[in-house]
Design a protein around this motif. Structure first.
Motif, PDB file in Angstrom:
ATOM      1  N   LEU A 140       0.808  -1.221   0.000  1.00 48.09           N
ATOM      2  CA  LEU A 140       0.000   0.000   0.000  1.00 48.09           C
ATOM      3  C   LEU A 140       0.847   1.280   0.000  1.00 48.09           C
ATOM      4  O   LEU A 140       0.292   2.380  -0.075  1.00 48.09           O
ATOM      5  CB  LEU A 140      -0.932   0.013   1.218  1.00 48.09           C
ATOM      6  N   TYR A 141       2.171   1.144   0.085  1.00 50.69           N
ATOM      7  CA  TYR A 141       3.015   2.341   0.179  1.00 50.69           C
ATOM      8  C   TYR A 141       2.727   3.319  -0.959  1.00 50.69           C
ATOM      9  O   TYR A 141       2.480   4.506  -0.734  1.00 50.69           O
ATOM     10  CB  TYR A 141       4.498   1.946   0.171  1.00 50.69           C
ATOM     11  N   ASN A 142       2.795   2.839  -2.202  1.00 57.68           N
ATOM     12  CA  ASN A 142       2.589   3.738  -3.338  1.00 57.68           C
ATOM     13  C   ASN A 142       1.166   4.253  -3.426  1.00 57.68           C
ATOM     14  O   ASN A 142       0.923   5.351  -3.930  1.00 57.68           O
ATOM     15  CB  ASN A 142       2.964   3.028  -4.639  1.00 57.68           C
ATOM     16  N   VAL A 143       0.211   3.479  -2.933  1.00 52.84           N
ATOM     17  CA  VAL A 143      -1.182   3.941  -2.912  1.00 52.84           C
ATOM     18  C   VAL A 143      -1.311   5.122  -1.960  1.00 52.84           C
ATOM     19  O   VAL A 143      -1.912   6.157  -2.289  1.00 52.84           O
ATOM     20  CB  VAL A 143      -2.114   2.798  -2.494  1.00 52.84           C
ATOM     21  N   PHE A 144      -0.739   4.995  -0.768  1.00 56.27           N
ATOM     22  CA  PHE A 144      -0.817   6.080   0.212  1.00 56.27           C
ATOM     23  C   PHE A 144      -0.118   7.346  -0.273  1.00 56.27           C
ATOM     24  O   PHE A 144      -0.512   8.455   0.077  1.00 56.27           O
ATOM     25  CB  PHE A 144      -0.196   5.639   1.539  1.00 56.27           C
ATOM     26  N   HIS A 145       0.919   7.177  -1.092  1.00 51.48           N
ATOM     27  CA  HIS A 145       1.705   8.333  -1.542  1.00 51.48           C
ATOM     28  C   HIS A 145       1.311   8.822  -2.938  1.00 51.48           C
ATOM     29  O   HIS A 145       1.922   9.772  -3.434  1.00 51.48           O
ATOM     30  CB  HIS A 145       3.199   7.983  -1.536  1.00 51.48           C
ATOM     31  N   ASP A 146       0.338   8.216  -3.575  1.00 46.71           N
ATOM     32  CA  ASP A 146      -0.008   8.566  -4.945  1.00 46.71           C
ATOM     33  C   ASP A 146      -0.730   9.912  -5.004  1.00 46.71           C
ATOM     34  O   ASP A 146      -1.868  10.039  -4.539  1.00 46.71           O
ATOM     35  CB  ASP A 146      -0.885   7.465  -5.552  1.00 46.71           C
ATOM     36  N   ALA A 147      -0.078  10.908  -5.606  1.00 43.15           N
ATOM     37  CA  ALA A 147      -0.635  12.268  -5.645  1.00 43.15           C
ATOM     38  C   ALA A 147      -1.898  12.347  -6.492  1.00 43.15           C
ATOM     39  O   ALA A 147      -2.846  13.071  -6.150  1.00 43.15           O
ATOM     40  CB  ALA A 147       0.425  13.240  -6.174  1.00 43.15           C
ATOM     41  N   THR A 148      -1.920  11.604  -7.603  1.00 38.73           N
ATOM     42  CA  THR A 148      -3.096  11.635  -8.473  1.00 38.73           C
ATOM     43  C   THR A 148      -4.307  11.048  -7.769  1.00 38.73           C
ATOM     44  O   THR A 148      -5.413  11.608  -7.818  1.00 38.73           O
ATOM     45  CB  THR A 148      -2.815  10.855  -9.771  1.00 38.73           C
ATOM     46  N   LEU A 149      -4.104   9.919  -7.104  1.00 37.10           N
ATOM     47  CA  LEU A 149      -5.205   9.296  -6.360  1.00 37.10           C
ATOM     48  C   LEU A 149      -5.702  10.226  -5.259  1.00 37.10           C
ATOM     49  O   LEU A 149      -6.918  10.411  -5.080  1.00 37.10           O
ATOM     50  CB  LEU A 149      -4.736   7.967  -5.769  1.00 37.10           C
ATOM     51  N   ARG A 150      -4.786  10.823  -4.526  1.00 38.81           N
ATOM     52  CA  ARG A 150      -5.156  11.680  -3.401  1.00 38.81           C
ATOM     53  C   ARG A 150      -5.809  12.982  -3.854  1.00 38.81           C
ATOM     54  O   ARG A 150      -6.520  13.625  -3.072  1.00 38.81           O
ATOM     55  CB  ARG A 150      -3.925  11.949  -2.533  1.00 38.81           C
ATOM     56  N   SER A 151      -5.590  13.393  -5.101  1.00 41.61           N
ATOM     57  CA  SER A 151      -6.256  14.601  -5.599  1.00 41.61           C
ATOM     58  C   SER A 151      -7.717  14.322  -5.944  1.00 41.61           C
ATOM     59  O   SER A 151      -8.539  15.239  -5.992  1.00 41.61           O
ATOM     60  CB  SER A 151      -5.531  15.134  -6.840  1.00 41.61           C
ATOM     61  N   ALA A 152      -8.034  13.037  -6.184  1.00 41.72           N
ATOM     62  CA  ALA A 152      -9.402  12.672  -6.548  1.00 41.72           C
ATOM     63  C   ALA A 152     -10.184  12.093  -5.384  1.00 41.72           C
ATOM     64  O   ALA A 152     -11.412  12.192  -5.344  1.00 41.72           O
ATOM     65  CB  ALA A 152      -9.386  11.667  -7.705  1.00 41.72           C
ATOM     66  N   TYR A 153      -9.480  11.481  -4.411  1.00 42.28           N
ATOM     67  CA  TYR A 153     -10.150  10.790  -3.311  1.00 42.28           C
ATOM     68  C   TYR A 153      -9.514  11.138  -1.972  1.00 42.28           C
ATOM     69  O   TYR A 153      -8.300  11.393  -1.887  1.00 42.28           O
ATOM     70  CB  TYR A 153     -10.056   9.273  -3.493  1.00 42.28           C
ATOM     71  N   ASP A 154     -10.321  11.131  -0.944  1.00 42.65           N
ATOM     72  CA  ASP A 154      -9.827  11.056   0.428  1.00 42.65           C
ATOM     73  C   ASP A 154      -9.750   9.584   0.799  1.00 42.65           C
ATOM     74  O   ASP A 154     -10.656   8.800   0.476  1.00 42.65           O
ATOM     75  CB  ASP A 154     -10.773  11.789   1.387  1.00 42.65           C
ATOM     76  N   LEU A 155      -8.679   9.195   1.468  1.00 40.82           N
ATOM     77  CA  LEU A 155      -8.472   7.801   1.826  1.00 40.82           C
ATOM     78  C   LEU A 155      -8.878   7.563   3.278  1.00 40.82           C
ATOM     79  O   LEU A 155      -8.432   8.276   4.181  1.00 40.82           O
ATOM     80  CB  LEU A 155      -7.014   7.404   1.605  1.00 40.82           C
TER      81      LEU A 155
END
Length: 444
Positions: A140-155
């Motif tokens: 999950l490291y790259n998921v937690f740090h993914d800027a594109t994902l985090r710009s679209a979703y709150d985790l």
């Protein structure tokens, strides 16, 4: 006390050295009767109570940035007023950005089960009063740090444990009239020591705690095949699939007590085979402080445990998986089947979760994910093989084991093998929604 001893043991074992980051997300949250109306008790600060059985906690940007390459997740379940073995899970939820709250039924939320566990039979008046579960979630490291994902979703992380208090209300001192069943704590630990970040920058849910059985589709004993079709707009490399499954059914001859092989296929190629269980449950006896019929009064041998048990009350469920070096753009099919499953007396089910990670130069926008169950029965057969599915059958082709086509039917849900010799054959089944897959048939 037990938490402190466990954390100390991690450090002593060198798993988490001094430069470890610890992140506590949920602390001793109280869970309630899963069948009761939603409780009105105060919700712990920072949490969302999605149901009596589940809490969610949003990860802040600072917390997400703090994750290091090697990640361990710790779940701690405390005994309250449920003294039976129950199922619990941890989910990663991707919620549309800046949405202040959400519900379990929110279809805009993407959810992935990242861990599952079985509670022990616990009496809250006997020590130990809590049980720990540990998972390696470095993927999950790259998921937690993914800027594109985090710009679209709150985790968010969700901690779930289902429980009911009815037995404990009469069997456990101090539980009369109570509906609080367990407490739950969720903590992450991470370190860069001895680890490097992986390149898996995408994550896609395929199946999420999906129930698999054969009695909802047909009253004839048959084999249920879970089919997931999906489309990859772009080719990907190092496609890594994670599989979590547990069989349930505590009735006589139920799926909990019979070990059966599971098979997973991608595009008709077998990629994973496993049989749940296969370990001794003795290490978890200490947490089973309530007398029960699983552990009994005396220790069992390894052979005794592995002759029947699929999982241990008090243990984490294994996360299985496989990796494909490359997948082309276009349509693909994942098939999961348990050929010998019976679901005796039309009871029980298998809970199945699957998600995929990969390396991609672009955002992985998997499209058209569809799920269908197909019942194929009887197998083995002496004459007809029947196909039943919510999606109508377009065609069924019968092939010899050498790959020679023998016969094909159209717009019929069965095919006749009575004129062929005993042996192994293959069906190529095409449904009207475009789903296509192969399946092995034995002619008696």
């Amino acid at each position: 006390m037990y938490k402190k001893l466990f954390f100390l043991s991690l450090f002593l074992a060198g798993l988490f050295p001094s430069q470890t980051t610890a992140l506590n997300l949920i602390s001793d949250a109280v869970y309630y009767d899963g069948y009761a109306s939603p409780v009105s008790d105060p919700v712990p600060s920072g949490l969302i109570r999605l149901a009596n059985t589940r809490y969610a906690r949003k990860l802040t940007d600072t917390e997400l940035n703090s994750f290091k390459a090697k990640i361990a997740m710790r779940v701690t379940i405390g005994a309250l007023c449920d003294n039976y073995d129950r199922l619990g899970s941890v989910y990663l939820a991707m919620v549309p950005k800046n949405q202040p709250t959400y519900a379990l039924s929110d279809t805009n939320v993407k959810r992935i089960e990242v861990g599952r566990y079985i509670t022990p039979f616990m009496n809250k008046n006997r020590s130990p009063v809590e049980v720990p579960y540990t998972y390696d979630l470095s993927n999950l490291y790259n998921v937690f740090h993914d800027a594109t994902l985090r710009s679209a979703y709150d985790l968010y992380m969700e901690l779930d444990v289902f429980g009911v208090p009815y037995a404990a209300q009469t069997q456990v001192s101090g539980c009369t009239g109570r509906i609080d069943v367990f407490s739950g704590t969720l903590t992450f630990f991470s370190t860069d020591a001895g680890a490097a970040p992986t390149g898996y920058n995408t994550m896609v849910p395929m199946l999420n705690y999906s129930k698999l059985n054969n009695y909802n589709s047909t009253d004839v004993t048959g084999e249920t095949v879970r089919i997931v079709t999906f489309n990859l707009p772009n080719p990907i490399t190092d496609a890594r699939f994670f599989v979590i499954s547990t069989p349930h059914g505590a009735n006589a001859g139920g799926e909990e007590y019979i070990r059966r092989q599971n098979y997973t296929y991608i595009d008709d190629v077998q990629v994973l085979t496993y049989t749940p269980g296969g370990i001794s449950c003795e290490p978890y006896r200490v947490y089973n402080t309530q007398g029960n019929g699983i552990y009994g009064a005396t220790p069992k041998t390894f052979a005794e445990w592995t002759s029947w048990n699929n999982w241990c009350p008090g243990n984490a469920v294994p996360i299985r998986g496989f990796t494909l070096p490359a997948m082309t753009a276009g349509n693909h099919t994942l098939k999961h089947t348990i050929p010998t499953a019976v679901f005796n007396q039309q009871q029980g089910e298998v809970y199945l979760s699957v998600y995929m990670q990969s390396k991609s130069n672009t955002a992985l926008d998997v499209k058209d994910i569809k799920t269908v169950d197909v019942n194929i029965y009887p197998n083995p057969t002496s004459d007809f093989v029947n196909i039943r599915s919510k999606a109508e059958v377009a065609s069924i082709a019968l092939f010899s084991i050498e790959g020679r086509k023998l016969i094909e039917t159209y717009r019929e849900n069965r095919i006749d093998l009575s004129g062929y010799t005993a042996g192994v054959y293959f069906l190529n089944i095409v449904l009207k929604d475009g789903t296509s897959f192969k399946h092995k048939i034995i002619k008696k």
